[in-house]
Design a protein around this motif. Structure first.
Motif, PDB file in Angstrom:
ATOM      1  N   TYR A   1       5.933  -8.991 -24.192  1.00 39.06           N
ATOM      2  CA  TYR A   1       5.326  -8.867 -25.498  1.00 39.06           C
ATOM      3  C   TYR A   1       6.427  -8.871 -26.529  1.00 39.06           C
ATOM      4  O   TYR A   1       6.249  -8.641 -27.273  1.00 39.06           O
ATOM      5  CB  TYR A   1       3.946  -7.579 -25.280  1.00 39.06           C
ATOM      6  CG  TYR A   1       3.547  -7.236 -26.585  1.00 39.06           C
ATOM      7  CD1 TYR A   1       2.984  -7.881 -27.363  1.00 39.06           C
ATOM      8  CD2 TYR A   1       4.139  -6.350 -26.993  1.00 39.06           C
ATOM      9  CE1 TYR A   1       2.860  -8.002 -29.116  1.00 39.06           C
ATOM     10  CE2 TYR A   1       3.792  -6.090 -28.254  1.00 39.06           C
ATOM     11  CZ  TYR A   1       3.261  -6.496 -29.282  1.00 39.06           C
ATOM     12  OH  TYR A   1       2.476  -6.131 -30.268  1.00 39.06           O
ATOM     13  N   LEU A   2       7.160  -7.530 -25.607  1.00 39.48           N
ATOM     14  CA  LEU A   2       8.258  -6.756 -26.571  1.00 39.48           C
ATOM     15  C   LEU A   2       9.165  -8.243 -26.300  1.00 39.48           C
ATOM     16  O   LEU A   2       9.998  -7.524 -28.194  1.00 39.48           O
ATOM     17  CB  LEU A   2       8.732  -5.472 -25.613  1.00 39.48           C
ATOM     18  CG  LEU A   2       7.706  -4.202 -26.161  1.00 39.48           C
ATOM     19  CD1 LEU A   2       8.430  -2.919 -24.789  1.00 39.48           C
ATOM     20  CD2 LEU A   2       7.164  -3.875 -26.650  1.00 39.48           C
TER      21      LEU A   2
ATOM     22  N   TRP B   1      10.719  -4.273 -30.154  1.00 39.11           N
ATOM     23  CA  TRP B   1      10.515  -3.663 -29.973  1.00 39.11           C
ATOM     24  C   TRP B   1      10.158  -1.837 -31.606  1.00 39.11           C
ATOM     25  O   TRP B   1      10.943  -1.909 -32.610  1.00 39.11           O
ATOM     26  CB  TRP B   1      11.710  -2.692 -29.051  1.00 39.11           C
ATOM     27  CG  TRP B   1      12.042  -2.755 -27.850  1.00 39.11           C
ATOM     28  CD1 TRP B   1      11.955  -3.842 -27.576  1.00 39.11           C
ATOM     29  CD2 TRP B   1      11.630  -2.012 -26.821  1.00 39.11           C
ATOM     30  NE1 TRP B   1      12.419  -4.524 -26.034  1.00 39.11           N
ATOM     31  CE2 TRP B   1      11.763  -3.201 -25.740  1.00 39.11           C
ATOM     32  CE3 TRP B   1      10.754  -0.686 -26.366  1.00 39.11           C
ATOM     33  CZ2 TRP B   1      11.667  -2.510 -24.565  1.00 39.11           C
ATOM     34  CZ3 TRP B   1      10.751  -0.620 -25.037  1.00 39.11           C
ATOM     35  CH2 TRP B   1      11.060  -1.663 -24.263  1.00 39.11           C
TER      36      TRP B   1
ATOM     37  N   HIS C   1       2.593  -3.717 -35.375  1.00 41.14           N
ATOM     38  CA  HIS C   1       2.058  -4.765 -33.693  1.00 41.14           C
ATOM     39  C   HIS C   1       0.403  -4.818 -33.251  1.00 41.14           C
ATOM     40  O   HIS C   1      -0.169  -4.269 -34.179  1.00 41.14           O
ATOM     41  CB  HIS C   1       2.285  -3.701 -33.260  1.00 41.14           C
ATOM     42  CG  HIS C   1       3.993  -3.895 -33.350  1.00 41.14           C
ATOM     43  ND1 HIS C   1       5.137  -4.458 -31.554  1.00 41.14           N
ATOM     44  CD2 HIS C   1       5.142  -3.544 -33.311  1.00 41.14           C
ATOM     45  CE1 HIS C   1       5.940  -4.525 -32.248  1.00 41.14           C
ATOM     46  NE2 HIS C   1       6.619  -4.101 -32.869  1.00 41.14           N
TER      47      HIS C   1
ATOM     48  N   ILE D   1      -0.007  -3.622 -27.410  1.00 44.10           N
ATOM     49  CA  ILE D   1       0.468  -2.318 -27.490  1.00 44.10           C
ATOM     50  C   ILE D   1      -0.450  -1.028 -27.151  1.00 44.10           C
ATOM     51  O   ILE D   1      -1.705  -1.662 -27.612  1.00 44.10           O
ATOM     52  CB  ILE D   1       1.174  -1.177 -28.454  1.00 44.10           C
ATOM     53  CG1 ILE D   1       2.855  -2.328 -28.612  1.00 44.10           C
ATOM     54  CG2 ILE D   1       1.636  -0.029 -27.880  1.00 44.10           C
ATOM     55  CD1 ILE D   1       3.490  -1.925 -29.320  1.00 44.10           C
TER      56      ILE D   1
ATOM     57  N   ILE E   1       6.398   3.033 -25.094  1.00 47.45           N
ATOM     58  CA  ILE E   1       7.421   2.480 -25.973  1.00 47.45           C
ATOM     59  C   ILE E   1       7.543   4.488 -26.703  1.00 47.45           C
ATOM     60  O   ILE E   1       6.727   5.005 -26.542  1.00 47.45           O
ATOM     61  CB  ILE E   1       6.444   1.983 -26.684  1.00 47.45           C
ATOM     62  CG1 ILE E   1       6.424   0.058 -26.278  1.00 47.45           C
ATOM     63  CG2 ILE E   1       6.430   1.682 -28.600  1.00 47.45           C
ATOM     64  CD1 ILE E   1       5.052  -0.541 -26.682  1.00 47.45           C
TER      65      ILE E   1
END
Length: 305
Positions: free
Chosen positions: A174-175, A180, A190, A241, A261
């Motif tokens: 995903y990142l 980020w 996000h 996230i 994160i």
């Protein structure tokens, strides 16, 4: 049961003790009574039965035929009472019976590790009720419930075990695709995985920065799930996230399958409680389990993603 019946049972127990000890004096010493009191109880027992139970002489006591027949039942009654008392002593002093423990769905692995010492008690069985919804302790006959977050006022008895640390996390895939977040405000761009055990709506996320600054964000969840196990699976699959709090999240971050994160920003710790449905003395299975849980959470062994 009437007082008369209770007196008769007492006399039966005294008779059984006299036969077991072989003399009035020895039985009186064992029962913490005087020999004359023991003798009086025996006379009353014989009068109520209308039969002599013992032949008495200066040197010894011997059973009559009626006494021989009657003694077996009296001895069995005393043995049953002692067995019942010993069962309660074991219940008080050594974990046994069924322990019913409720906890959030993501706590299975944690409880397996925290309660490992209970394996050494062969007469104890464990029943885990894992559900993120609140369980009715009385209706489900739950001995202990582990609950996360502040508790509402209730008649239940709560003991704080410790705190759990939360950490924002996402999968490497995903990142790599979405980038980020460098600051809390970046989270608004996000996909957010929301934990909603009791309904829908946005999450209010409060973060504290490395210098004490605070940010409060209103995050709309792309996905809302009622169980932390589902949120973990969604985060692992790259959906967005998540607020990592479960044992699975902790392991995944330790192994690099999920990545932390905004590590400089922290959320407030979440309190963890053990809740029991009753006050007063608890059986050994409950006392031992509470101590194990308190040692696990309070001793730094609890998951800290």
């Amino acid at each position: 049961m009437s007082d008369k019946s209770m007196d008769q049972l007492k006399r039966m127990a005294i008779f059984a003790e006299v036969v077991a000890k072989g003399s009035l004096t020895a039985a009186a010493r064992q029962l913490d009574m005087t020999p004359s009191a023991v003798s009086q109880h025996l006379r009353q027992l014989e009068q109520s039965l209308g039969l002599a139970l013992l032949h008495r002489s200066t040197r010894r006591l011997t059973l009559t035929e009626a006494g021989e027949r009657y003694h077996g039942g009296c001895a069995a009654m005393v043995a049953a009472a002692r067995s019942a008392e010993q069962a309660l002593v074991r219940l008080r002093d050594e974990p046994e019976g069924e322990l019913r423990l409720a906890a959030p769905a993501g706590f299975g692995g944690l409880l397996a590790a925290a309660l490992a010492p209970l394996r050494s008690y062969p007469r104890l069985t464990l029943r885990l009720l894992l559900d993120d919804k609140l369980v009715d302790l009385i209706g489900e006959r739950v001995d202990i419930a582990v609950r996360v977050g502040e508790l509402a006022d209730s008649s239940l008895v709560a003991r704080k075990l410790g705190d759990m640390t939360r950490q924002l996390c996402a999968s490497p895939a995903y990142l790599a695709e979405r980038g980020w977040p460098a600051a809390p405000q970046d989270l608004l761009r996000h996909d957010w995985l929301a934990s909603k055990p009791n309904g829908s709506g946005p999450d209010m996320l409060e973060l504290q920065g490395p210098s004490g600054e605070r940010e409060t964000l209103r995050l709309e969840g792309r996905v809302q799930a009622s169980q932390v196990t589902a949120l973990h699976a969604l985060a692992m699959a790259g959906w967005g996230i998540s607020m990592g709090v479960s044992e699975d999240d902790r392991k995944a971050m330790a192994e690099g399958r999920l990545l932390p994160i905004l590590p400089g920003w922290r959320m407030s710790d979440v309190p963890v409680y053990a809740v029991t449905p009753r006050r007063g003395e608890q059986p050994a299975k409950v006392r031992h389990t509470l101590e194990l849980l308190a040692a696990w959470f309070g001793g730094g062994k609890n998951p800290r993603p």
